[in-house]
Design a protein around this motif. Structure first.
Motif, PDB file in Angstrom:
ATOM      1  N   HIS A 167      89.543  30.302  86.873  1.00  0.00           N
ATOM      2  CA  HIS A 167      90.580  31.120  87.494  1.00  0.00           C
ATOM      3  C   HIS A 167      91.308  31.855  86.369  1.00  0.00           C
ATOM      4  CE1 HIS A 167      93.020  27.679  86.214  1.00  0.00           C
ATOM      5  NE2 HIS A 167      92.237  26.909  86.960  1.00  0.00           N
ATOM      6  N   GLU A 187      79.646  30.208  88.707  1.00  0.00           N
ATOM      7  CA  GLU A 187      80.246  30.063  90.035  1.00  0.00           C
ATOM      8  C   GLU A 187      81.603  29.384  89.867  1.00  0.00           C
ATOM      9  OE1 GLU A 187      79.124  28.407  94.494  1.00  0.00           O
ATOM     10  OE2 GLU A 187      77.670  28.232  92.876  1.00  0.00           O
ATOM     11  N   ALA A 188      82.624  29.951  90.484  1.00  0.00           N
ATOM     12  CA  ALA A 188      83.993  29.491  90.274  1.00  0.00           C
ATOM     13  C   ALA A 188      84.478  28.621  91.421  1.00  0.00           C
ATOM     14  CB  ALA A 188      84.927  30.689  90.114  1.00  0.00           C
ATOM     15  N   TRP A 189      84.843  27.357  91.085  1.00  0.00           N
ATOM     16  CA  TRP A 189      85.586  26.572  92.068  1.00  0.00           C
ATOM     17  C   TRP A 189      87.063  26.596  91.686  1.00  0.00           C
ATOM     18  CZ3 TRP A 189      88.366  22.257  90.573  1.00  0.00           C
ATOM     19  CH2 TRP A 189      87.918  21.495  89.487  1.00  0.00           C
ATOM     20  N   PRO A 191      89.068  28.966  92.587  1.00  0.00           N
ATOM     21  CA  PRO A 191      89.204  30.324  92.037  1.00  0.00           C
ATOM     22  C   PRO A 191      90.629  30.859  92.099  1.00  0.00           C
ATOM     23  CG  PRO A 191      88.217  30.403  94.222  1.00  0.00           C
ATOM     24  CD  PRO A 191      88.254  28.951  93.825  1.00  0.00           C
ATOM     25  N   LEU A 219      90.594  37.198  93.688  1.00  0.00           N
ATOM     26  CA  LEU A 219      89.196  37.102  94.126  1.00  0.00           C
ATOM     27  C   LEU A 219      88.410  38.335  93.717  1.00  0.00           C
ATOM     28  CD1 LEU A 219      89.722  35.485  97.630  1.00  0.00           C
ATOM     29  CD2 LEU A 219      88.858  34.374  95.565  1.00  0.00           C
ATOM     30  N   HIS A 222      87.430  38.013  90.124  1.00  0.00           N
ATOM     31  CA  HIS A 222      86.227  37.182  89.964  1.00  0.00           C
ATOM     32  C   HIS A 222      84.960  38.001  90.210  1.00  0.00           C
ATOM     33  CE1 HIS A 222      87.705  33.065  89.408  1.00  0.00           C
ATOM     34  NE2 HIS A 222      88.661  33.307  90.296  1.00  0.00           N
ATOM     35  N   HIS A 227      81.366  36.739  88.630  1.00  0.00           N
ATOM     36  CA  HIS A 227      81.312  35.358  89.098  1.00  0.00           C
ATOM     37  C   HIS A 227      80.902  35.307  90.563  1.00  0.00           C
ATOM     38  CE1 HIS A 227      85.062  34.935  86.270  1.00  0.00           C
ATOM     39  NE2 HIS A 227      83.936  35.121  85.589  1.00  0.00           N
ATOM     40  N   VAL A 229      81.996  33.217  93.780  1.00  0.00           N
ATOM     41  CA  VAL A 229      83.297  32.605  94.024  1.00  0.00           C
ATOM     42  C   VAL A 229      83.322  31.975  95.417  1.00  0.00           C
ATOM     43  CG1 VAL A 229      84.278  34.813  94.782  1.00  0.00           C
ATOM     44  CG2 VAL A 229      85.794  33.033  93.933  1.00  0.00           C
TER      45      VAL A 229
END
Length: 273
Positions: A167, A187-189, A191, A219, A222, A227, A229
């Motif tokens: 993030h 891949e963003a957790w 985010p 978002l 990202h 990314h 997301v």
């Protein structure tokens, strides 16, 4: 393109929607309803895990959606207690049974758990699952550069994805650079950092400039950083808000402003723990 959401091509040529839907903390008896709201809003990628305890509900939502299976992208993850070749294969069988699906689109090792020192052995089980066609792609989650380097040195398949906490307050530049060098999708957790930065002046100023909400700005950032997301919400209005980010772009000034928010601010566990 998949609906309004652009896709990202993985290193085995499979395409993954750039924006998906996370189901962490959604109860098994609620997730089907929430996923239907998300599907109506345009989401086609859904991220679950053994840990979340809702694989059965996710599978039910997929089957009752009325959408062709090939239009939906389902990710699940192997939990820490199931590392090891045979245990991982058995755990995957259990996930498929709960989901009620013939295959998953992406299967991830949830954490490296370096103290167990079994993630290489576990990865070989995922390679077999991939070779058997029961997962269209395999990857990892919360892996650091040394973990990835070891996997790549000792096994055959380069992870397609590494899903990590990412993030504006934790931008992981070195890890993202390593991913790009080796064809691994970031891949963003978390985010949106659980909303903790959404009132920051940099973000709110960009939001006013574009007539968007702070969450939509983050978002969009990202997406523009390349990314994949997976925002999560159970609120219909926010579910729709989070996918409504493909009608504007951030400019170079916006991107520069977002870069100043890096603070090494990790909210989840450290991957080396």
């Amino acid at each position: 393109m998949l609906g309004m959401v652009p896709s990202i091509r993985l290193n085995n040529e499979i395409e993954l929607p750039a924006l998906g839907f996370g189901v962490y903390k959604l109860p098994d008896d609620e997730v089907e309803r929430v996923m239907h709201v998300a599907m109506e809003a345009g989401y086609r990628s859904f991220d679950t895990a053994t840990l979340y305890g809702n694989e059965r509900g996710v599978g039910a939502a997929v089957r009752s959606s009325g959408l062709p299976r090939e239009e939906l992208f389902v990710t699940t993850k192997l939990w820490n207690t199931e590392h090891g070749y045979d245990r991982a294969l058995k755990a995957f069988d259990g996930s498929l049974e709960l989901l009620g699906l013939d295959y998953v689109d992406l299967y991830l090792i949830h954490w490296p758990v370096p103290g167990q020192d079994r993630y290489v052995e576990t990865w070989r089980a995922l390679e077999k699952i991939l070779a058997d066609g029961r997962a269209r792609a395999i990857g990892v989650s919360n892996f650091q550069i040394p973990h990835l380097e070891r996997l790549m040195a000792e096994t055959e398949v380069v992870p397609a994805v590494n899903q990590v906490e990412l993030h504006p307050g934790l931008q992981q530049a070195a890890l993202r650079g390593f991913h790009e060098e080796h064809g691994i999708v970031t891949e963003a957790w978390s985010p949106l950092a659980r909303g903790r930065q959404l009132d920051h002046e940099v973000i709110t100023t960009i939001a006013r400039k574009h007539g968007k909400t702070p969450a939509q700005v983050v978002l969009r950032w990202h997406i523009e950083m390349g990314h994949m997301v997976i925002p999560k919400s159970a609120t219909p209005s926010r579910i729709r808000e989070n996918i409504d980010i493909f009608d504007f772009e951030l400019d170079s000034h916006d991107i520069a402003g977002m870069a100043t928010l890096e603070a090494g601010d990790r909210h989840g566990p450290h991957p080396d723990a």
